[in-house]
Design an enzyme around this catalytic site. Structure first.
Site, PDB file in Angstrom:
ATOM      1  N   GLY A   1      16.642  43.183  92.036  1.00 25.26           N
ATOM      2  CA  GLY A   1      15.500  43.420  91.162  1.00 25.26           C
ATOM      3  C   GLY A   1      15.706  42.995  89.725  1.00 25.26           C
ATOM      4  O   GLY A   1      14.835  43.225  88.883  1.00 25.26           O
TER       5      GLY A   1
ATOM      6  N   HIS B   1      21.978  45.244  81.400  1.00 23.16           N
ATOM      7  CA  HIS B   1      21.328  46.347  80.688  1.00 23.16           C
ATOM      8  C   HIS B   1      21.201  47.540  81.616  1.00 23.16           C
ATOM      9  O   HIS B   1      21.079  47.387  82.829  1.00 23.16           O
ATOM     10  CB  HIS B   1      19.938  45.939  80.178  1.00 23.16           C
ATOM     11  CG  HIS B   1      19.060  45.354  81.234  1.00 23.16           C
ATOM     12  ND1 HIS B   1      19.181  44.042  81.651  1.00 23.16           N
ATOM     13  CD2 HIS B   1      18.075  45.895  81.975  1.00 23.16           C
ATOM     14  CE1 HIS B   1      18.301  43.805  82.600  1.00 23.16           C
ATOM     15  NE2 HIS B   1      17.617  44.912  82.830  1.00 23.16           N
TER      16      HIS B   1
ATOM     17  N   HIS C   1      18.773  50.707  82.436  1.00 24.95           N
ATOM     18  CA  HIS C   1      17.484  51.362  82.226  1.00 24.95           C
ATOM     19  C   HIS C   1      17.730  52.862  82.095  1.00 24.95           C
ATOM     20  O   HIS C   1      18.363  53.464  82.965  1.00 24.95           O
ATOM     21  CB  HIS C   1      16.556  51.148  83.435  1.00 24.95           C
ATOM     22  CG  HIS C   1      16.175  49.721  83.679  1.00 24.95           C
ATOM     23  ND1 HIS C   1      14.979  49.187  83.283  1.00 24.95           N
ATOM     24  CD2 HIS C   1      16.842  48.718  84.296  1.00 24.95           C
ATOM     25  CE1 HIS C   1      14.913  47.921  83.647  1.00 24.95           C
ATOM     26  NE2 HIS C   1      16.032  47.611  84.269  1.00 24.95           N
TER      27      HIS C   1
HETATM   28  P1  AMP Z   1      15.532  44.113  85.113  1.00 27.73           P
HETATM   29  O1  AMP Z   1      14.544  43.992  86.228  1.00 27.73           O
HETATM   30  O2  AMP Z   1      16.567  45.156  85.394  1.00 27.73           O
HETATM   31  O3  AMP Z   1      16.118  42.770  84.736  1.00 27.73           O
HETATM   32  O4  AMP Z   1      14.709  44.671  83.897  1.00 27.73           O
HETATM   33  C1  AMP Z   1      14.297  43.903  82.800  1.00 27.73           C
HETATM   34  C2  AMP Z   1      13.442  44.798  81.936  1.00 27.73           C
HETATM   35  O5  AMP Z   1      13.316  44.180  80.671  1.00 27.73           O
HETATM   36  C3  AMP Z   1      12.030  45.037  82.469  1.00 27.73           C
HETATM   37  O6  AMP Z   1      11.829  46.444  82.643  1.00 27.73           O
HETATM   38  C4  AMP Z   1      11.132  44.450  81.385  1.00 27.73           C
HETATM   39  O7  AMP Z   1       9.964  45.201  81.189  1.00 27.73           O
HETATM   40  C5  AMP Z   1      12.046  44.481  80.180  1.00 27.73           C
HETATM   41  N1  AMP Z   1      11.758  43.488  79.156  1.00 27.73           N
HETATM   42  C6  AMP Z   1      11.598  42.154  79.313  1.00 27.73           C
HETATM   43  N2  AMP Z   1      11.379  41.557  78.127  1.00 27.73           N
HETATM   44  C7  AMP Z   1      11.420  42.534  77.200  1.00 27.73           C
HETATM   45  C8  AMP Z   1      11.252  42.564  75.766  1.00 27.73           C
HETATM   46  N3  AMP Z   1      11.001  41.438  75.064  1.00 27.73           N
HETATM   47  N4  AMP Z   1      11.352  43.754  75.140  1.00 27.73           N
HETATM   48  C9  AMP Z   1      11.586  44.884  75.832  1.00 27.73           C
HETATM   49  N5  AMP Z   1      11.754  44.926  77.172  1.00 27.73           N
HETATM   50  C10 AMP Z   1      11.665  43.771  77.844  1.00 27.73           C
END
Ligand code: AMP
Ligand code: ZN
Length: 112
Positions: free
Chosen positions: A92, A99, A101
């Site tokens: 996912g 990072h 969450h």
């Molecule tokens: P993942 O699926 O674990 O790679 O999660 C990536 C997360 O980054 C998602 O929840 C997105 O909503 C978040 N995201 C993407 N671009 C940005 C941004 N510019 N600022 C804050 N969150 C972001």
């Protein structure tokens, strides 16, 4: 410059709502929150995902978790929270800069 949205946020060249920042870690609000509180706890060093961690990253990796504790204790009054880390597209992951969450503020059920 590295074409990575989180590196750009860390460099200050893309906007974000920054919750806190240390030399090792930045915490921002997720732009598309999946819970009332949805923060991203991001190492300032670019690594694609946790599979790329090495023993040299031990302090940084520890600081990522300690930052989650700090956010919980100092900003969220110790409210229950969930941590999720997606490692690889099939898990996912869509942003390939590691990072965590940090999700809170609602009753959560078991996965899947
Ligand atoms: P993942 O699926 O674990 O790679 O999660 C990536 C997360 O980054 C998602 O929840 C997105 O909503 C978040 N995201 C993407 N671009 C940005 C941004 N510019 N600022 C804050 N969150 C972001
Ligand atoms: Zn990056």
């Amino acid at each position: 410059m590295h074409e990575c949205i989180f590196c750009k946020i860390i460099a200050g060249t893309s906007p974000a709502h920054i919750i806190l920042r240390t030399p090792d870690v930045i915490v921002i609000k997720d732009i598309n929150p999946k819970a009332p509180i949805h923060y991203l706890v991001i190492p300032t060093k670019h690594i694609a995902d946790l599979r790329d961690l090495s023993s040299q990253d031990a302090t940084m990796a520890g600081n990522l978790l300690l930052t989650c504790t700090q956010v919980s204790n100092e900003l969220l009054q110790g409210t229950p929270f969930r941590l999720v880390v997606n490692n690889g597209a099939a898990a996912g992951q869509v942003v390939f800069h590691a990072h965590i969450h940090l999700l809170a503020g609602t009753q959560m059920n078991n996965f899947f």
